[in-house]
Design an enzyme around this catalytic site. Structure first.
Site, PDB file in Angstrom:
ATOM      1  N   ARG A  68       0.837  -1.149   0.182  1.00 37.35           N
ATOM      2  CA  ARG A  68      -0.011   0.046   0.147  1.00 37.35           C
ATOM      3  C   ARG A  68       0.731   1.359   0.027  1.00 37.35           C
ATOM      4  O   ARG A  68       0.342   2.381  -0.264  1.00 37.35           O
ATOM      5  CB  ARG A  68      -1.024   0.098   1.141  1.00 37.35           C
ATOM      6  CG  ARG A  68      -2.059   1.044   1.037  1.00 37.35           C
ATOM      7  CD  ARG A  68      -2.890   0.919   2.242  1.00 37.35           C
ATOM      8  NE  ARG A  68      -3.399  -0.300   2.899  1.00 37.35           N
ATOM      9  CZ  ARG A  68      -2.956  -0.331   4.248  1.00 37.35           C
ATOM     10  NH1 ARG A  68      -2.253   0.251   4.793  1.00 37.35           N
ATOM     11  NH2 ARG A  68      -3.383  -1.617   4.638  1.00 37.35           N
ATOM     12  N   TYR A 122     -16.470  20.845 -10.250  1.00 39.74           N
ATOM     13  CA  TYR A 122     -16.872  19.812 -10.748  1.00 39.74           C
ATOM     14  C   TYR A 122     -17.906  18.981  -9.977  1.00 39.74           C
ATOM     15  O   TYR A 122     -17.904  19.005  -8.688  1.00 39.74           O
ATOM     16  CB  TYR A 122     -15.787  18.761 -10.753  1.00 39.74           C
ATOM     17  CG  TYR A 122     -15.713  17.251 -11.487  1.00 39.74           C
ATOM     18  CD1 TYR A 122     -16.359  17.081 -12.593  1.00 39.74           C
ATOM     19  CD2 TYR A 122     -15.423  16.333 -10.624  1.00 39.74           C
ATOM     20  CE1 TYR A 122     -16.512  15.766 -12.894  1.00 39.74           C
ATOM     21  CE2 TYR A 122     -15.689  14.887 -11.007  1.00 39.74           C
ATOM     22  CZ  TYR A 122     -16.402  14.905 -12.437  1.00 39.74           C
ATOM     23  OH  TYR A 122     -16.334  13.677 -13.109  1.00 39.74           O
ATOM     24  N   ASP A 194      -8.267  22.475  -8.298  1.00 44.53           N
ATOM     25  CA  ASP A 194      -8.521  21.396  -9.375  1.00 44.53           C
ATOM     26  C   ASP A 194      -7.594  21.912 -10.731  1.00 44.53           C
ATOM     27  O   ASP A 194      -8.286  23.067 -11.216  1.00 44.53           O
ATOM     28  CB  ASP A 194      -9.894  20.986  -9.558  1.00 44.53           C
ATOM     29  CG  ASP A 194     -10.307  19.668 -10.395  1.00 44.53           C
ATOM     30  OD1 ASP A 194      -9.305  19.703 -11.458  1.00 44.53           O
ATOM     31  OD2 ASP A 194     -11.239  19.113 -10.312  1.00 44.53           O
ATOM     32  N   LYS A 219      -7.635  12.065 -17.276  1.00 39.11           N
ATOM     33  CA  LYS A 219      -7.439  13.046 -18.419  1.00 39.11           C
ATOM     34  C   LYS A 219      -6.265  13.201 -19.339  1.00 39.11           C
ATOM     35  O   LYS A 219      -6.143  12.169 -19.979  1.00 39.11           O
ATOM     36  CB  LYS A 219      -8.283  14.594 -17.949  1.00 39.11           C
ATOM     37  CG  LYS A 219      -9.399  14.454 -16.936  1.00 39.11           C
ATOM     38  CD  LYS A 219     -10.580  13.779 -17.762  1.00 39.11           C
ATOM     39  CE  LYS A 219     -11.895  13.799 -16.890  1.00 39.11           C
ATOM     40  NZ  LYS A 219     -11.788  12.768 -15.609  1.00 39.11           N
TER      41      LYS A 219
HETATM   42  C1  LIG Z   1     -12.220  19.124 -13.482  1.00 42.37           C
HETATM   43  C2  LIG Z   1     -12.652  17.795 -13.159  1.00 42.37           C
HETATM   44  N1  LIG Z   1     -11.912  17.596 -11.811  1.00 42.37           N
HETATM   45  C3  LIG Z   1     -12.054  16.051 -11.399  1.00 42.37           C
HETATM   46  C4  LIG Z   1     -12.650  14.993 -12.094  1.00 42.37           C
HETATM   47  C5  LIG Z   1     -12.662  13.614 -11.491  1.00 42.37           C
HETATM   48  O1  LIG Z   1     -11.608  13.006 -12.025  1.00 42.37           O
HETATM   49  P1  LIG Z   1     -11.771  11.329 -12.076  1.00 42.37           P
HETATM   50  O2  LIG Z   1     -12.759  11.082 -13.366  1.00 42.37           O
HETATM   51  O3  LIG Z   1     -10.638  10.760 -12.531  1.00 42.37           O
HETATM   52  O4  LIG Z   1     -12.366  10.892 -10.870  1.00 42.37           O
HETATM   53  C6  LIG Z   1     -13.093  15.260 -13.469  1.00 42.37           C
HETATM   54  C7  LIG Z   1     -13.733  14.287 -14.121  1.00 42.37           C
HETATM   55  O5  LIG Z   1     -14.638  14.565 -15.156  1.00 42.37           O
HETATM   56  C8  LIG Z   1     -13.052  16.562 -13.819  1.00 42.37           C
HETATM   57  O6  LIG Z   1     -13.656  17.050 -15.017  1.00 42.37           O
END
Ligand SMILES: Cc1ncc(COP(=O)(O)O)c(C=O)c1O
Length: 401
Positions: A68, A122, A194, A219
């Site tokens: 882990r 998000y 973010d 992404k």
């Molecule tokens: C701006 C943003 N932050 C975080 C996330 C979350 O990422 P994950 O899909 O890897 O959990 C997304 C997913 O679409 C996103 O668009």
């Protein structure tokens, strides 16, 4: 986690060299090394003796202790990401972007604390604040993404964290990150961003005063739509708290997925540049079309976030939105269904173009989304933009029929 000695290298070079420490890529007994850190799969680690077992229990990150805590494949990815943020102490990896966000919020907040959350966050970030964080006694106030230095008026004695996302999800508002982080620092409030849209290549968040920067590696870093992961990269002051909480929460990522992420990372610079170029070609074409109400893309001069974007960002990625003039939900569905080159699907940042209908009105509380035209989000991939434009033209023809 220790960083490479080459902190003056430029980002594109760091992408190529990051995480490739000789102790992870080469075994001297074999007389040389390999280019990529191999995949080390492990749960159990074997010790030479009881004394060895006890000594290694006190080690922190880059010593084998138990699966882990990671293996060299995991540390290589974390190291490579840390290298991209000049003031960073280290990076922690999570099974998804959402897991990185929730672990960061849990690590930095406690019952009775107050959180300032950007209104254009998000949606799952909001759901966590309104759900689990609320149950654990953390209050959230949503703020206008365009608030800038006026954030000062929202800071209460209990405010412990300001969360930013720039550009915002679905609506692409650009935040004045340096103005907000300057005030947060003065008032002793931690900031977390973010940074998935920009990555550190376009916006080195810690250099703009952010304390903890988060990415969904799912992404652009992964870039091939076949693996999920998230990261938190932090300043020396916050890194120990995040690491401790992450161990307590039991987060662990697969070394196979880390190898995929490392593979994606090596080409991030060239891919992002092409995503940007293709995205701008499509966005500029859309901006001229009579079927389009407006294009939400901060790199276009007419966009409300353009001035801040031009001041702070080193470039653009390929994710943006546009409205269909006069279209309702049914018309939008006909348009989206007519597209052949765009997959209909969530996530973004992969090599293939994607389209989704998006509806921000129901997930804004500090601001009001008043545009009645149906909104569409595009993730522009690496195809020839002329083919994408021809496809969108076909979609408009279906809309008019
Ligand atoms: C701006 C943003 N932050 C975080 C996330 C979350 O990422 P994950 O899909 O890897 O959990 C997304 C997913 O679409 C996103 O668009």
């Amino acid at each position: 986690m220790s960083k490479s000695d080459d902190s003056n290298l430029r980002p594109a070079t760091k992408l190529v060299q990051g995480g490739r420490r000789p102790e992870w890529t080469g075994d001297p007994r074999l007389g040389g090394g390999v280019v990529n850190p191999p995949v080390w799969r492990a749960s159990t680690i074997l010790y030479d003796s009881v004394a060895d077992l006890r000594a290694r229990g006190h080690a922190t990150h880059d010593k084998l202790y138990y699966g882990r805590r990671g293996t060299p494949t995991v540390w290589a990815l974390a190291d490579a990401l840390t290298d991209l943020e000049p003031r960073a102490e280290g990076t922690l990896l999570y099974p998804s972007g959402v897991a990185a966000i929730t672990a960061g919020l849990l690590a930095l907040l406690a019952p009775g604390d107050h959180l300032l959350m950007v209104d254009s966050a998000y949606e799952p970030t909001r759901l966590f604040c309104d759900g689990m964080l609320k149950r654990y006694g953390v209050r959230t106030t949503y703020y206008d993404p365009l608030i800038g230095a006026d954030i000062a008026a929202l800071i209460e004695p209990a405010t412990k964290l300001i969360f930013l996302e720039s550009p915002g999800s679905l609506t692409f508002e650009v935040q004045d990150v340096p103005a907000i982080t300057a005030i947060a620092r003065e008032r002793g409030v931690v900031t977390m961003l973010d940074n998935t849209w920009a990555t550190p290549l376009l916006f080195p968040a810690l250099a703009y005063g952010v304390d903890v920067t988060m990415m969904s590696l799912t992404k652009y870093v992964g870039g091939h739509s076949d693996a999920m992961m998230g990261s938190l990269t932090a300043t020396p002051a916050l890194w120990p708290r995040l690491r401790k909480a992450t161990y307590q929460l039991g987060h662990s990522v697969s070394p196979d997925d880390c190898a995929l992420m490392l593979r994606g990372l090596r080409t991030l610079d060239v891919r992002l540049a092409r995503h940007a170029e293709n995205g701008l070609a499509v966005a500029r074409w859309l901006a001229e079309r009579p079927e389009v109400g407006r294009v939400l893309h901060p790199a276009l001069p007419g966009d409300s976030g353009h001035a801040l974007w031009a001041r702070d960002f080193a470039g653009t990625s390929g994710l943006f939105g546009f409205t269909l003039a006069g279209a309702d939900d049914a018309a939008r569905a006909r348009f989206v269904d007519a597209l052949a080159r765009f997959g209909i699907g969530f996530s973004w940042g992969g090599y293939e173009s994607l389209v989704v209908p998006s509806d921000p009105a129901g997930i804004r509380t500090a601001t009001t989304w008043t545009d009645r035209d149906a909104l569409v989000r595009l993730s522009i991939g690496l195809e020839d933009p002329a083919d994408l434009i021809a496809d969108l033209e076909r979609g408009f023809a279906v809309l008019a029929a």
